[in-house]
Scaffold this motif. Structure first.
Motif, PDB file in Angstrom:
ATOM      1  N   LYS A  36     -54.732  39.534 149.506  1.00  0.00           N
ATOM      2  CA  LYS A  36     -55.092  40.750 148.782  1.00  0.00           C
ATOM      3  C   LYS A  36     -56.596  40.959 148.976  1.00  0.00           C
ATOM      4  O   LYS A  36     -57.394  40.103 148.572  1.00  0.00           O
ATOM      5  CB  LYS A  36     -54.746  40.539 147.307  1.00  0.00           C
ATOM      6  CG  LYS A  36     -54.591  41.798 146.524  1.00  0.00           C
ATOM      7  CD  LYS A  36     -53.931  41.463 145.187  1.00  0.00           C
ATOM      8  CE  LYS A  36     -54.139  42.534 144.153  1.00  0.00           C
ATOM      9  NZ  LYS A  36     -53.989  43.892 144.532  1.00  0.00           N
ATOM     10  N   HIS A  95     -61.547  41.053 137.778  1.00  0.00           N
ATOM     11  CA  HIS A  95     -60.992  39.845 137.129  1.00  0.00           C
ATOM     12  C   HIS A  95     -59.987  39.076 138.000  1.00  0.00           C
ATOM     13  O   HIS A  95     -58.783  39.291 137.888  1.00  0.00           O
ATOM     14  CB  HIS A  95     -60.318  40.146 135.781  1.00  0.00           C
ATOM     15  CG  HIS A  95     -61.213  40.860 134.823  1.00  0.00           C
ATOM     16  ND1 HIS A  95     -62.510  40.455 134.570  1.00  0.00           N
ATOM     17  CD2 HIS A  95     -61.001  41.962 134.085  1.00  0.00           C
ATOM     18  CE1 HIS A  95     -63.060  41.276 133.710  1.00  0.00           C
ATOM     19  NE2 HIS A  95     -62.186  42.203 133.409  1.00  0.00           N
ATOM     20  N   GLY A  96     -60.510  38.247 138.865  1.00  0.00           N
ATOM     21  CA  GLY A  96     -59.706  37.247 139.565  1.00  0.00           C
ATOM     22  C   GLY A  96     -58.513  37.737 140.364  1.00  0.00           C
ATOM     23  O   GLY A  96     -57.497  37.051 140.466  1.00  0.00           O
ATOM     24  N   LYS A  97     -58.639  38.900 140.960  1.00  0.00           N
ATOM     25  CA  LYS A  97     -57.474  39.489 141.619  1.00  0.00           C
ATOM     26  C   LYS A  97     -57.417  39.275 143.123  1.00  0.00           C
ATOM     27  O   LYS A  97     -56.349  39.280 143.707  1.00  0.00           O
ATOM     28  CB  LYS A  97     -57.499  41.014 141.410  1.00  0.00           C
ATOM     29  CG  LYS A  97     -57.044  41.434 140.039  1.00  0.00           C
ATOM     30  CD  LYS A  97     -57.221  42.919 139.816  1.00  0.00           C
ATOM     31  CE  LYS A  97     -56.496  43.793 140.824  1.00  0.00           C
ATOM     32  NZ  LYS A  97     -56.577  45.215 140.466  1.00  0.00           N
ATOM     33  N   TYR A  98     -58.574  39.142 143.745  1.00  0.00           N
ATOM     34  CA  TYR A  98     -58.588  39.284 145.205  1.00  0.00           C
ATOM     35  C   TYR A  98     -58.834  37.953 145.926  1.00  0.00           C
ATOM     36  O   TYR A  98     -59.600  37.122 145.462  1.00  0.00           O
ATOM     37  CB  TYR A  98     -59.676  40.284 145.632  1.00  0.00           C
ATOM     38  CG  TYR A  98     -59.497  41.632 144.991  1.00  0.00           C
ATOM     39  CD1 TYR A  98     -58.557  42.542 145.488  1.00  0.00           C
ATOM     40  CD2 TYR A  98     -60.239  41.999 143.865  1.00  0.00           C
ATOM     41  CE1 TYR A  98     -58.366  43.773 144.885  1.00  0.00           C
ATOM     42  CE2 TYR A  98     -60.053  43.230 143.264  1.00  0.00           C
ATOM     43  CZ  TYR A  98     -59.119  44.104 143.772  1.00  0.00           C
ATOM     44  OH  TYR A  98     -58.938  45.313 143.164  1.00  0.00           O
ATOM     45  N   ASP A  99     -58.203  37.835 147.119  1.00  0.00           N
ATOM     46  CA  ASP A  99     -58.479  36.689 147.993  1.00  0.00           C
ATOM     47  C   ASP A  99     -59.791  36.911 148.732  1.00  0.00           C
ATOM     48  O   ASP A  99     -60.514  35.953 149.019  1.00  0.00           O
ATOM     49  CB  ASP A  99     -57.351  36.530 149.015  1.00  0.00           C
ATOM     50  CG  ASP A  99     -56.028  36.217 148.352  1.00  0.00           C
ATOM     51  OD1 ASP A  99     -55.899  35.100 147.824  1.00  0.00           O
ATOM     52  OD2 ASP A  99     -55.141  37.096 148.335  1.00  0.00           O
ATOM     53  N   ASP A 122     -66.517  37.849 139.964  1.00  0.00           N
ATOM     54  CA  ASP A 122     -65.498  37.897 138.922  1.00  0.00           C
ATOM     55  C   ASP A 122     -64.162  38.417 139.485  1.00  0.00           C
ATOM     56  O   ASP A 122     -63.093  38.046 139.025  1.00  0.00           O
ATOM     57  CB  ASP A 122     -65.994  38.807 137.779  1.00  0.00           C
ATOM     58  CG  ASP A 122     -65.114  38.717 136.568  1.00  0.00           C
ATOM     59  OD1 ASP A 122     -64.661  37.592 136.259  1.00  0.00           O
ATOM     60  OD2 ASP A 122     -64.846  39.758 135.948  1.00  0.00           O
ATOM     61  N   LEU A 124     -62.958  37.870 142.429  1.00  0.00           N
ATOM     62  CA  LEU A 124     -62.307  36.960 143.385  1.00  0.00           C
ATOM     63  C   LEU A 124     -61.480  35.892 142.679  1.00  0.00           C
ATOM     64  O   LEU A 124     -61.863  35.400 141.617  1.00  0.00           O
ATOM     65  CB  LEU A 124     -63.367  36.261 144.233  1.00  0.00           C
ATOM     66  CG  LEU A 124     -64.079  37.118 145.281  1.00  0.00           C
ATOM     67  CD1 LEU A 124     -65.252  36.348 145.882  1.00  0.00           C
ATOM     68  CD2 LEU A 124     -63.103  37.553 146.378  1.00  0.00           C
ATOM     69  N   LYS A 125     -60.385  35.498 143.318  1.00  0.00           N
ATOM     70  CA  LYS A 125     -59.671  34.297 142.875  1.00  0.00           C
ATOM     71  C   LYS A 125     -60.564  33.096 143.166  1.00  0.00           C
ATOM     72  O   LYS A 125     -61.422  33.173 144.057  1.00  0.00           O
ATOM     73  CB  LYS A 125     -58.382  34.132 143.682  1.00  0.00           C
ATOM     74  CG  LYS A 125     -57.377  35.241 143.482  1.00  0.00           C
ATOM     75  CD  LYS A 125     -56.180  35.006 144.410  1.00  0.00           C
ATOM     76  CE  LYS A 125     -55.212  36.170 144.300  1.00  0.00           C
ATOM     77  NZ  LYS A 125     -54.154  36.111 145.330  1.00  0.00           N
ATOM     78  N   SER A 126     -60.331  31.988 142.489  1.00  0.00           N
ATOM     79  CA  SER A 126     -61.066  30.772 142.817  1.00  0.00           C
ATOM     80  C   SER A 126     -60.771  30.416 144.283  1.00  0.00           C
ATOM     81  O   SER A 126     -59.613  30.421 144.701  1.00  0.00           O
ATOM     82  CB  SER A 126     -60.606  29.657 141.873  1.00  0.00           C
ATOM     83  OG  SER A 126     -61.249  28.486 142.243  1.00  0.00           O
ATOM     84  N   GLY A 128     -61.744  32.277 146.734  1.00  0.00           N
ATOM     85  CA  GLY A 128     -61.781  33.534 147.486  1.00  0.00           C
ATOM     86  C   GLY A 128     -63.158  33.779 148.113  1.00  0.00           C
ATOM     87  O   GLY A 128     -64.158  33.179 147.690  1.00  0.00           O
ATOM     88  N   ARG A 199     -66.086  31.785 146.278  1.00  0.00           N
ATOM     89  CA  ARG A 199     -66.024  31.677 144.813  1.00  0.00           C
ATOM     90  C   ARG A 199     -65.631  30.246 144.423  1.00  0.00           C
ATOM     91  O   ARG A 199     -64.652  29.712 144.955  1.00  0.00           O
ATOM     92  CB  ARG A 199     -64.966  32.671 144.291  1.00  0.00           C
ATOM     93  CG  ARG A 199     -64.669  32.602 142.804  1.00  0.00           C
ATOM     94  CD  ARG A 199     -65.761  33.306 142.024  1.00  0.00           C
ATOM     95  NE  ARG A 199     -65.375  33.594 140.670  1.00  0.00           N
ATOM     96  CZ  ARG A 199     -65.602  32.804 139.624  1.00  0.00           C
ATOM     97  NH1 ARG A 199     -66.176  31.619 139.767  1.00  0.00           N
ATOM     98  NH2 ARG A 199     -65.246  33.189 138.429  1.00  0.00           N
TER      99      ARG A 199
END
Ligand SMILES: C[S@@+](CC[C@H](N)C(=O)[O-])C[C@H]1O[C@@H](n2cnc3c(N)ncnc32)[C@H](O)[C@@H]1O
Length: 200
Positions: A36, A95-99, A122, A124-126, A128, A199
């Motif tokens: 994503k 909020h943590g949505k994207y790769d 913020d 990005l996923k951890s 990402g 991230r």
């Protein structure tokens, strides 16, 4: 700002061409199928189309409805699906949505750059990645494109300080002189800052 970009994108053709930005292309291994990805300040969509063709789930955010309409029209012609988000960066809450989040040449005021990078991390996923190319403050000495207002350019030292205080690992943060060949808008020798962050 929206009017400025709508006026620029109202002209025929694609201001920065239709080819993906070369720094994004050089690092295409970051972009895995089904990831994503968010393209920030994506304008007429040259990066978004490239990534959608690679099989990623692509969202393109921009303040210019004219730029996004051109992106949408091209995505239909190229038979790829891209989610359009017509908004100002300032109104975007991730909020943590994207790769992966990418940005090429989003000219944000220096006062607002910190907020943008905080939001990006913020969003990005951890694990990402954020990958970006912007004009440096030295671009004032070149005639290859970009704003002539120092407030809309990026300072390498400031970025180092900022990223050291954010929850990320710096993979790349460099200022480089490159040769731009991106449509009518970016042409010739340019001073850019190239960024890859992971991230934590
Ligand atoms: C130089 S163009 C780059 C377009 C695209 N990234 C590319 O490289 O082809 C800058 C883009 O950033 C968008 N932009 C600038 N400030 C913005 C903001 N605050 N919120 C959303 N979009 C913004 C403009 O509408 C424009 O599409």
């Amino acid at each position: 700002m929206q009017e400025l970009w709508n006026e620029k994108f109202s002209r025929d053709g694609f201001l920065y061409g239709t080819e993906v930005n070369s720094f994004i292309k050089e690092n295409e291994d970051i972009f895995k199928k089904d990831f994503k990805v968010l393209c920030l300040g994506e304008g007429e969509g040259r990066n978004a189309i490239f990534l959608a063709k690679k099989g990623l789930h692509v969202e393109a955010l921009d303040a210019s409805d004219i730029g996004l309409k051109k992106l949408q029209k091209r995505s239909l012609e190229e038979n790829v699906a891209i989610t359009i988000r017509h908004t100002l960066l300032e109104n975007w809450q991730p909020h943590g949505k994207y790769d992966v989040i990418l940005s090429t040449y989003t000219h944000v005021d220096q006062n607002e750059q910190t907020d943008m990078f905080v939001k990006v991390l913020d969003g990005l996923k951890s694990g990402g990645f954020f990958i970006a190319e912007f004009f440096s403050i030295d671009q004032l000495h070149f005639e290859s494109g970009g704003p002539k207002d120092i407030e809309l350019l990026y300072d390498l030292g400031n970025l180092y300080q900022l990223f050291f205080n954010l929850p990320c690992t710096i993979y790349k943060l460099s200022q480089e002189i490159i040769e731009l060949k991106e449509g009518k808008g970016h042409n010739g020798e340019a001073s850019v800052i190239r960024i890859i962050l992971k991230r934590n």
